[in-house]
Design a protein around this motif. Structure first.
Motif, PDB file in Angstrom:
ATOM      1  N   VAL A 151      -5.873  -3.433   8.198  1.00  9.63           N
ATOM      2  CA  VAL A 151      -5.138  -2.295   8.775  1.00  9.63           C
ATOM      3  C   VAL A 151      -5.245  -2.233  10.293  1.00  9.63           C
ATOM      4  CG1 VAL A 151      -4.964   0.241   8.686  1.00  9.63           C
ATOM      5  CG2 VAL A 151      -5.498  -1.043   6.610  1.00  9.63           C
ATOM      6  N   HIS A 186      -0.137  -4.218   5.588  1.00  7.62           N
ATOM      7  CA  HIS A 186      -1.441  -4.403   6.227  1.00  7.62           C
ATOM      8  C   HIS A 186      -2.496  -4.915   5.236  1.00  7.62           C
ATOM      9  CE1 HIS A 186      -1.965   0.257   5.685  1.00  7.62           C
ATOM     10  NE2 HIS A 186      -2.234  -0.369   4.559  1.00  7.62           N
ATOM     11  N   CYS A 226      -6.994  -3.528   2.366  1.00  7.24           N
ATOM     12  CA  CYS A 226      -6.906  -2.077   2.591  1.00  7.24           C
ATOM     13  C   CYS A 226      -7.476  -1.336   1.386  1.00  7.24           C
ATOM     14  CB  CYS A 226      -5.489  -1.620   2.902  1.00  7.24           C
ATOM     15  SG  CYS A 226      -5.404   0.178   3.070  1.00  7.24           S
ATOM     16  N   SER A 257       0.492   3.687   1.744  1.00  7.60           N
ATOM     17  CA  SER A 257       0.664   4.051   3.163  1.00  7.60           C
ATOM     18  C   SER A 257       1.935   3.412   3.733  1.00  7.60           C
ATOM     19  CB  SER A 257      -0.535   3.591   3.994  1.00  7.60           C
ATOM     20  OG  SER A 257      -1.718   4.183   3.525  1.00  7.60           O
ATOM     21  N   CYS A 266       0.848  -1.196   0.000  1.00  4.26           N
ATOM     22  CA  CYS A 266       0.000   0.000   0.000  1.00  4.26           C
ATOM     23  C   CYS A 266       0.882   1.244   0.000  1.00  4.26           C
ATOM     24  CB  CYS A 266      -0.873  -0.032   1.259  1.00  4.26           C
ATOM     25  SG  CYS A 266      -1.965   1.379   1.436  1.00  4.26           S
TER      26      CYS A 266
HETATM   27 ZN    ZN Z   1      -3.221   0.669   3.146  1.00  2.00          ZN
END
Ligand code: ZN
Ligand code: NAP
Ligand code: ZN
Length: 348
Positions: free
Chosen positions: A89, A63, A159, A43, A41
């Protein structure tokens, strides 16, 4: 204690590298899962490089986890050894506040425990994510996976999938609605698939002209290159809802101009700098700017089951973990089709 290993960032600057650590023994309601696949991801990149100021090092990201259960605590009801389990997550929350009781653990009043770089509620250690051999989690925070789906392509649902499914459901995207998705990356391509599946008129807004054909194949009714002012003008005041998944700082005003009266622009992308809002663009159409974050445990399971019924998964490029730093660089160049997923057998 179960031994583990993974790839970790040791600071914001250096590449991710092998890292050994251990997991706790699973408690009575917990499961130990061998990670099969973990999605990458954006993130993970923001966090590894401390772009939000929330990193704790060493930091093992990841995640979007799909794995196989290898041990279960005595009181575990929903999983047995050998089952597939998915982890997203959130891996814990207070479990007693009003949002937790409603199954909206992501809005926990006391703060949900994130899968990595968070304080573990059980033993106070720092959580380590899914770019690793295994994970220990309470069964309440693990999901079942429809048996016929490809497991590598399921991982990003944990996610990218729920982060787009939840707002599209909340803002009632469906037939008769014109819906825009900003950014054709990991989140964006799932948002496009869901908007199409929910029966909306789905429009992909992209900065990458070369993604046009792909967007049409992924379910877009139309594709608009957002840097083309004339093309954007042709869609002025015509959208009911726009979901902005862009990962880099950008001007949101061109997207506000696309909203109809009472339309909503919902931000899920988390660039390191917050956007400025031109209030005139809001008042002249009574528009809303909103935000949304992943989804609670019941809705995440609902999303996975829906994907099972409709045969929806992510479009993935499977990589060995040794290619993770290259994958991060390609993600920054908007060169992802449309989610990297790590095959964790490469760790052995
Ligand atoms: Zn994510
Ligand atoms: P990604 O795969 O890298 O995709 C991001 C896309 O954003 C790019 O492919 C690009 O699409 C678009 N983009 C990049 N720079 C842009 C710019 N300057 N203007 C407009 N569009 C731009 O990232 P991702 O994994 O989907 O994550 C997207 C963002 O969501 C990240 O910030 C991530 O941290 C955040 N996120 C939030 C949540 C939540 O709960 N709210 C959950 C997960 C992730 P085009 O090439 O099509 O323009
Ligand atoms: Zn709570």
């Amino acid at each position: 204690m179960p031994a583990s290993k993974g790839f970790a960032a040791q600071n914001p600057q250096t590449p991710l590298a092998p890292y050994n650590f251990s997991r706790r023994e699973p408690g009575p309601t917990e499961i130990l899962v061998d990670v099969l696949y973990c999605g990458v991801c954006h993130s993970d990149l923001h966090m590894a490089r401390n772009e939000w100021g929330q990193a704790v090092y060493p930091l093992v990201p990841g995640h979007e986890i799909v794995g196989r259960v290898t041990a279960t605590g005595k009181e575990v009801k929903n999983f047995k050894t050998g089952d597939v389990a998915a982890i997203g997550v959130i891996v814990d929350s207070c479990r007693h506040c009003a949002p937790c009781k409603r199954g909206e653990e992501h809005f926990c009043d006391e703060g949900a425990t994130l899968t990595y770089a968070a304080k573990d509620r059980v033993d106070g250690s720092i959580t380590m994510g899914g770019y690793s051999a295994n994970y220990v989690v309470d069964e309440r925070f693990a999901h079942t996976v429809p048996a016929h789906l490809d497991l590598a392509a399921v991982a990003p649902l944990l996610c990218a999938g729920i982060t787009t499914y939840s707002p599209l459901r909340h803002w009632k995207v469906g037939p008769g609605k014109k819906v825009g998705i900003v950014g054709l990356g990991g989140l964006g391509h799932m948002g496009l698939k869901f908007a199409h599946a929910f029966g909306a008129h789905a429009v992909q807004l992209t900065t990458s002209l070369k993604k046009k054909e792909d967007a049409l194949k992924l379910g877009a009714d139309e594709v608009v290159v957002s840097t083309d002012a004339n093309a954007m003008k042709a869609h002025a005041k015509s959208f009911d809802f726009i979901l902005d998944t862009a990962s880099a700082p950008h001007d949101i005003d061109p997207y506000l101009q696309l909203l109809k009266q009472d339309g909503t622009l919902t931000l899920v992308g988390l660039p390191e700098k917050p956007p400025a809002v031109n209030v005139f663009s809001l008042i002249t159409r009574r528009a809303s700017v909103a935000g949304s974050m992943i989804g609670g445990m019941p809705e995440t399971q609902q999303m996975l089951d829906y994907c099972g019924q409709k045969n929806i998964t992510a479009d993935v490029e499977v990589i060995p973990i040794q290619k993770i730093n290259e994958a991060f660089e390609r993600m920054l160049k908007q060169d992802v089709k449309y989610r990297f997923v790590i095959d964790m057998s490469s760790l052995k």
